[in-house]
Design a protein around this motif. Structure first.
Motif, PDB file in Angstrom:
ATOM      1  N   ASP A 115     -30.750   5.917 -22.583  1.00 36.79           N
ATOM      2  CA  ASP A 115     -32.097   6.152 -22.067  1.00 36.79           C
ATOM      3  C   ASP A 115     -32.777   4.840 -21.699  1.00 36.79           C
ATOM      4  OD1 ASP A 115     -31.967   8.888 -22.240  1.00 36.79           O
ATOM      5  OD2 ASP A 115     -32.784   8.980 -24.266  1.00 36.79           O
ATOM      6  N   LEU A 116     -32.670   3.850 -22.583  1.00 34.59           N
ATOM      7  CA  LEU A 116     -33.254   2.548 -22.293  1.00 34.59           C
ATOM      8  C   LEU A 116     -32.543   1.886 -21.118  1.00 34.59           C
ATOM      9  CD1 LEU A 116     -35.305   0.409 -23.018  1.00 34.59           C
ATOM     10  CD2 LEU A 116     -33.717  -0.483 -24.730  1.00 34.59           C
ATOM     11  N   GLN A 117     -31.240   2.094 -21.024  1.00 34.15           N
ATOM     12  CA  GLN A 117     -30.486   1.575 -19.886  1.00 34.15           C
ATOM     13  C   GLN A 117     -31.006   2.155 -18.574  1.00 34.15           C
ATOM     14  OE1 GLN A 117     -26.179   2.611 -18.379  1.00 34.15           O
ATOM     15  NE2 GLN A 117     -25.981   1.292 -20.194  1.00 34.15           N
ATOM     16  N   ALA A 118     -31.247   3.485 -18.552  1.00 33.10           N
ATOM     17  CA  ALA A 118     -31.763   4.129 -17.341  1.00 33.10           C
ATOM     18  C   ALA A 118     -33.171   3.642 -17.021  1.00 33.10           C
ATOM     19  CB  ALA A 118     -31.750   5.646 -17.520  1.00 33.10           C
ATOM     20  N   TYR A 119     -33.991   3.455 -18.049  1.00 35.99           N
ATOM     21  CA  TYR A 119     -35.359   2.984 -17.837  1.00 35.99           C
ATOM     22  C   TYR A 119     -35.373   1.571 -17.246  1.00 35.99           C
ATOM     23  CZ  TYR A 119     -40.006   1.274 -19.105  1.00 35.99           C
ATOM     24  OH  TYR A 119     -41.252   0.706 -19.082  1.00 35.99           O
ATOM     25  N   LEU A 120     -34.557   0.684 -17.789  1.00 33.56           N
ATOM     26  CA  LEU A 120     -34.485  -0.680 -17.259  1.00 33.56           C
ATOM     27  C   LEU A 120     -33.949  -0.690 -15.833  1.00 33.56           C
ATOM     28  CD1 LEU A 120     -33.128  -2.496 -20.439  1.00 33.56           C
ATOM     29  CD2 LEU A 120     -35.361  -2.850 -19.392  1.00 33.56           C
ATOM     30  N   TRP A 121     -32.997   0.184 -15.557  1.00 35.54           N
ATOM     31  CA  TRP A 121     -32.445   0.260 -14.204  1.00 35.54           C
ATOM     32  C   TRP A 121     -33.528   0.661 -13.205  1.00 35.54           C
ATOM     33  CZ3 TRP A 121     -31.324   4.392 -10.749  1.00 35.54           C
ATOM     34  CH2 TRP A 121     -30.478   4.053  -9.689  1.00 35.54           C
TER      35      TRP A 121
ATOM     36  N   ILE B  15     -36.683   0.045 -13.465  1.00 37.48           N
ATOM     37  CA  ILE B  15     -37.601  -1.088 -13.293  1.00 37.48           C
ATOM     38  C   ILE B  15     -37.015  -2.138 -12.351  1.00 37.48           C
ATOM     39  CG2 ILE B  15     -38.721  -3.017 -14.486  1.00 37.48           C
ATOM     40  CD1 ILE B  15     -38.882  -1.294 -16.972  1.00 37.48           C
ATOM     41  N   LEU B  16     -35.722  -2.398 -12.489  1.00 39.67           N
ATOM     42  CA  LEU B  16     -35.107  -3.536 -11.806  1.00 39.67           C
ATOM     43  C   LEU B  16     -34.563  -3.215 -10.421  1.00 39.67           C
ATOM     44  CD1 LEU B  16     -33.136  -4.972 -14.862  1.00 39.67           C
ATOM     45  CD2 LEU B  16     -35.319  -5.781 -13.973  1.00 39.67           C
ATOM     46  N   ARG B  17     -34.160  -1.962 -10.193  1.00 33.35           N
ATOM     47  CA  ARG B  17     -33.431  -1.666  -8.956  1.00 33.35           C
ATOM     48  C   ARG B  17     -34.239  -1.878  -7.675  1.00 33.35           C
ATOM     49  NH1 ARG B  17     -33.009   4.775  -7.716  1.00 33.35           N
ATOM     50  NH2 ARG B  17     -35.154   5.343  -8.258  1.00 33.35           N
ATOM     51  N   PRO B  18     -35.601  -1.756  -7.671  1.00 35.95           N
ATOM     52  CA  PRO B  18     -36.293  -2.043  -6.408  1.00 35.95           C
ATOM     53  C   PRO B  18     -36.208  -3.508  -5.985  1.00 35.95           C
ATOM     54  CG  PRO B  18     -37.674  -0.709  -7.866  1.00 35.95           C
ATOM     55  CD  PRO B  18     -36.526  -1.228  -8.679  1.00 35.95           C
ATOM     56  N   ARG B  19     -35.876  -4.411  -6.899  1.00 34.46           N
ATOM     57  CA  ARG B  19     -35.894  -5.844  -6.590  1.00 34.46           C
ATOM     58  C   ARG B  19     -34.516  -6.498  -6.646  1.00 34.46           C
ATOM     59  NH1 ARG B  19     -40.224  -4.310  -9.506  1.00 34.46           N
ATOM     60  NH2 ARG B  19     -42.300  -4.987  -8.815  1.00 34.46           N
ATOM     61  N   TYR B  20     -33.620  -5.960  -7.467  1.00 36.94           N
ATOM     62  CA  TYR B  20     -32.330  -6.608  -7.676  1.00 36.94           C
ATOM     63  C   TYR B  20     -31.202  -5.587  -7.623  1.00 36.94           C
ATOM     64  CZ  TYR B  20     -35.528 -10.047  -9.729  1.00 36.94           C
ATOM     65  OH  TYR B  20     -36.555 -10.916  -9.941  1.00 36.94           O
TER      66      TYR B  20
ATOM     67  N   LEU C 167     -36.528 -11.297 -25.133  1.00 36.74           N
ATOM     68  CA  LEU C 167     -37.664 -10.404 -24.990  1.00 36.74           C
ATOM     69  C   LEU C 167     -37.630  -9.415 -26.135  1.00 36.74           C
ATOM     70  CD1 LEU C 167     -39.974 -10.054 -22.968  1.00 36.74           C
ATOM     71  CD2 LEU C 167     -38.644  -8.282 -21.841  1.00 36.74           C
ATOM     72  N   THR C 168     -38.780  -9.234 -26.786  1.00 41.56           N
ATOM     73  CA  THR C 168     -38.848  -8.377 -27.967  1.00 41.56           C
ATOM     74  C   THR C 168     -39.395  -6.999 -27.594  1.00 41.56           C
ATOM     75  OG1 THR C 168     -39.274 -10.326 -29.328  1.00 41.56           O
ATOM     76  CG2 THR C 168     -39.769  -8.204 -30.297  1.00 41.56           C
ATOM     77  N   LYS C 169     -38.749  -5.955 -28.118  1.00 38.11           N
ATOM     78  CA  LYS C 169     -39.229  -4.587 -27.904  1.00 38.11           C
ATOM     79  C   LYS C 169     -40.439  -4.311 -28.805  1.00 38.11           C
ATOM     80  CE  LYS C 169     -34.421  -3.046 -27.440  1.00 38.11           C
ATOM     81  NZ  LYS C 169     -33.381  -2.178 -28.026  1.00 38.11           N
ATOM     82  N   PRO C 170     -41.414  -3.509 -28.331  1.00 39.37           N
ATOM     83  CA  PRO C 170     -41.562  -3.010 -26.957  1.00 39.37           C
ATOM     84  C   PRO C 170     -42.076  -4.111 -26.036  1.00 39.37           C
ATOM     85  CG  PRO C 170     -43.397  -2.274 -28.287  1.00 39.37           C
ATOM     86  CD  PRO C 170     -42.460  -2.993 -29.227  1.00 39.37           C
ATOM     87  N   PHE C 171     -41.784  -4.009 -24.744  1.00 38.16           N
ATOM     88  CA  PHE C 171     -42.127  -5.081 -23.808  1.00 38.16           C
ATOM     89  C   PHE C 171     -42.888  -4.498 -22.625  1.00 38.16           C
ATOM     90  CE2 PHE C 171     -37.916  -3.453 -22.906  1.00 38.16           C
ATOM     91  CZ  PHE C 171     -38.023  -3.095 -21.569  1.00 38.16           C
ATOM     92  N   GLU C 172     -43.548  -5.383 -21.903  1.00 36.00           N
ATOM     93  CA  GLU C 172     -44.241  -5.007 -20.679  1.00 36.00           C
ATOM     94  C   GLU C 172     -43.307  -5.233 -19.494  1.00 36.00           C
ATOM     95  OE1 GLU C 172     -47.226  -3.767 -20.418  1.00 36.00           O
ATOM     96  OE2 GLU C 172     -47.966  -4.013 -22.485  1.00 36.00           O
ATOM     97  N   GLU C 173     -43.384  -4.328 -18.490  1.00 37.14           N
ATOM     98  CA  GLU C 173     -42.545  -4.482 -17.303  1.00 37.14           C
ATOM     99  C   GLU C 173     -42.839  -5.801 -16.598  1.00 37.14           C
ATOM    100  OE1 GLU C 173     -42.551  -1.219 -14.611  1.00 37.14           O
ATOM    101  OE2 GLU C 173     -42.516   0.292 -16.193  1.00 37.14           O
ATOM    102  N   GLU C 174     -44.146  -6.124 -16.482  1.00 36.47           N
ATOM    103  CA  GLU C 174     -44.507  -7.364 -15.787  1.00 36.47           C
ATOM    104  C   GLU C 174     -43.941  -8.582 -16.499  1.00 36.47           C
ATOM    105  OE1 GLU C 174     -46.524  -5.031 -16.731  1.00 36.47           O
ATOM    106  OE2 GLU C 174     -47.231  -4.104 -14.871  1.00 36.47           O
ATOM    107  N   GLU C 175     -43.931  -8.540 -17.827  1.00 39.16           N
ATOM    108  CA  GLU C 175     -43.388  -9.660 -18.590  1.00 39.16           C
ATOM    109  C   GLU C 175     -41.894  -9.805 -18.339  1.00 39.16           C
ATOM    110  OE1 GLU C 175     -43.260 -11.285 -23.217  1.00 39.16           O
ATOM    111  OE2 GLU C 175     -44.121  -9.327 -22.742  1.00 39.16           O
TER     112      GLU C 175
END
Length: 672
Positions: free
Chosen positions: A431-437, A439-444, A523-531
């Motif tokens: 689930d966390l893998q999908a969430y990070l994906w 966040i990141l896929r529009p840029r990388y 980066l420590t959980k929980p984290f901000e997307e902008e961070e």
């Protein structure tokens, strides 16, 4: 003739001559000191013999002469010698000393007996008290040490278990609030993830509460009429998605036949079976997990009770035989083949204690490399015969294949990425893998793997793009994030890949061991997307600088700093020295170069070569990292002035701006 030598002067010198003067130079002699020599000793033409430090005792010195023809003389000289012993080594002295010691001992024993007869009762009483107190203190010390160790480990792990679902609750919620035009499928997807992980967090908290109830002895069974088959199907349904994502076949094998509804505490049975299934899925990477329900071979003697056996079998790693006796102990976690401690170590303990509270028994068998089997035998009470009955059935969930590694050309990212860069994402929580994906896929471009071992194998088998960053969790099966970092840093071709380590463990030991200024971050959980995005952007900027610096690197620099070990040691030395000199009044590049033992220009070139940063930017990075450490640890008296302690003597707003540009958040929001 007899000679007596005193103990203080045990030197003997004897001169003699043969009564034959024809050719005196051809005369020869032989001596024998009986009690000292074993045989005659020829001394040639020498007419003198000496003995030094003769041991005490009696001896006989015999001298025999030989004429020029070699014929021995008729007479043999004999001399008795007596060497006296020192008094303190004599038998009389030892006898006197022994007698005195015996008398003294007898006197001491007599006094002890008299004292013993007077104080015997009090001494015995106090001795018993001291022995008991000592045993109690030793037992308490051992228990406290063990409890402290287990609690430290427990709370460190519970932090990881609670922070991951917390991230997945807060992150998607904040993401939803940013949408101007809500897309309903996306909303449903995020809400589903929130509910799922909220339930997970709730169940974990409930386990802690159940543990406190068991400790307090306040566990109360709430029995009601239950359709056992439906209950087990509902329990398995919670693990359907997780098993499917991992490529595991999850089966319910019902072998009881038609069964009337039964009376039992369905919530507690659900918790027992759920904990055992969760444990089986956690340590099974691919394969099968079966829940077999059957009648127990040992039938109960009571007509209204049925012994039901619940058997959970997996094809996972298995448990070492030496760990099996402790597997149901609270906080115990087997470490064989596991790079990091996963879970809290209370799930199996709760399953055992609840089983026993319900009148059942639980057992385990396992073989390393083949899997484990947990068996729960539970007596259940039949309800009315006219009630609902369960039919004979076998239920299974057909598993989809395990997640396939994404490749840079196949599924790396959509065509609208804004950066020509690739991120290798290593995260075992899907689930966390999908969430990070998301966040990141529009840029990388994003490549997803499930653990450090898959990430390492991926780096070995691809043509590495020029701009590649690794975003990795620390606690993962097969290979953890710290091991992945160490392997990559030891590889000469991969060592300059930037890392961001994602962790819920906030201890400094994990951070410091992997951190390299200007190259890696955490980066420590929980984290901000902008961070997260700010830190990734910063590391890619540093990577661009390092690539440019590498292209300008001279042949002389390449030869001087060729080995990875030398580079790593040099960077560690530079980092340590820079931290020590932050508050030094003479802090400057000249002073730092002098301490490093090289020229100022060479120091600038090498910092540029190794980190991609100029010397001034490198020192700024050191100061920002130190200020961040002080803020995160909330050091008394230094937290509020981390900008000054970190080496920023100017205005605080400048520090806040630099801090936000580097870490994606204001200093005031650290630890909030």
């Amino acid at each position: 003739m007899e000679v007596t030598l005193p103990a203080a002067n045990r030197f003997l010198q004897v001169r003699f001559a043969l009564n034959d003067y024809t050719y005196p130079e051809k005369n020869s002699y032989a001596v024998l000191l009986e009690g000292f020599d074993d045989d005659w000793v020829s001394i040639g033409n020498n007419s003198e013999v000496r003995y030094n430090n003769l041991p005490s005792g009696s001896y006989t010195l015999r001298v025999r002469g030989f004429g020029p023809s070699g014929i021995p003389s008729e007479n043999t000289l004999a001399m008795r010698i007596h060497v006296k012993q020192f008094f303190h080594k004599s038998t009389a002295f030892y006898l006197l000393l022994t007698t005195f010691a015996v008398l003294l001992g007898m006197l001491w024993i007599w006094r002890l007996r008299r004292e013993k007869s007077r104080l015997e009762e009090e001494v015995q009483k106090r001795t018993r008290e001291i022995i008991e107190d000592k045993k109690t203190i030793e037992a308490q010390t051992i228990a406290l040490q063990e409890l402290d160790r287990m609690k430290s480990r427990f709370f460190a792990n519970i932090s990881h278990e609670l922070r991951t679902p917390l991230t997945l609750i807060l992150g998607p919620m904040k993401r939803l609030l940013q949408y101007d035009d809500l897309d309903m499928p996306t909303v449903r997807q995020h809400l589903s993830m929130i509910v799922k992980n909220g339930d997970l967090l709730h169940r974990q908290i409930e386990e802690l509460l159940e543990l406190s109830r068991l400790d307090a002895g306040k566990i109360t069974l709430r029995k009601k009429r239950v359709d056992l088959l439906k209950l087990l199907e509902n329990t398995l349904s919670r693990f359907h998605t997780h098993a499917t994502q991992k490529g595991i076949l999850l089966r319910l094998d019902w072998r009881v036949g038609a069964l009337p509804t039964v009376w039992l505490d369905d919530a507690r049975l659900d918790k027992i079976i759920g904990n055992l299934l969760s444990n089986a899925l956690k340590f099974t990477q691919a394969g099968q997990v079966d829940l077999v329900v059957s009648r127990s071979t040992t039938a109960t003697s009571l007509p209204d009770l049925i012994d039901i056996a619940f058997t959970i079998t997996d094809t996972g790693k298995g448990i070492p035989s030496e760990d099996l006796p402790f597997i149901f102990d609270r906080y115990f976690q087997t470490q064989s083949g596991r790079p990091t401690a996963e879970g809290t170590g209370i799930g199996l303990a709760i399953a055992k204690e609840l089983t026993e509270a319900m009148g059942g028994e639980i057992a385990v068998s396992s073989e390393v490399g083949k899997g484990s089997t947990f068996t729960v035998v539970m007596p259940v009470e039949k309800a009315e015969q006219e009630g609902l009955t369960t039919a004979e059935v076998t239920s299974e969930v057909t598993a989809i294949p395990a997640l396939v590694w994404a490749t840079p050309t196949a599924s790396a990212a959509p065509d609208d990425t804004t950066e020509d860069a690739t991120i290798l994402l290593a995260e075992d929580n899907l689930d966390l893998q999908a969430y990070l994906w998301q966040i990141l896929r529009p840029r990388y471009k994003v490549v997803c793997v499930n653990n450090g071992l898959q990430a390492w194998e991926y780096l070995q088998r691809i043509d590495r793009p020029a701009k590649l960053l690794v975003l990795s969790d620390i606690m993962m099966p097969e290979m953890d994030g710290l091991t992945l970092v160490s392997k990559v840093k030891a590889d000469n071709e991969l060592r300059k890949i930037p890392f961001i380590l994602l962790t819920a463990k906030v201890g400094n030991e994990n951070r410091i061991s992997a951190l390299r200024m200007g190259i890696d971050d955490y980066l420590t959980k929980p984290f901000e997307e902008e961070e997260l995005l700010a830190r990734i952007r910063n590391l890619f900027n540093n990577l661009n600088l390092r690539i440019a610096a590498h292209q300008e690197e001279t042949l002389e620099d390449t030869v001087a700093y060729d080995t990875p070990v030398a580079k790593s040691e040099w960077l560690e030395q530079l980092e340590t020295l820079s931290l020590d000199l932050l508050s030094h009044p003479q802090m400057s590049m000249d002073y730092l170069a002098e301490k490093m033992g090289i020229s100022r220009s060479s120091l600038h070139r090498r910092i540029k070569s190794e980190t991609g940063l100029s010397a001034n930017l490198y020192l700024r990075e050191i100061r920002l990292q130190e200020a961040r450490r002080l803020l995160e640890n909330q050091l008394s008296g230094q937290c509020s002035r981390g900008w000054a302690t970190g080496g920023f003597p100017k205005s605080e707003p400048i520090f806040s701006t630099l801090f936000q540009e580097r870490f994606g958040c204001l200093p005031s929001s650290v630890n909030e």
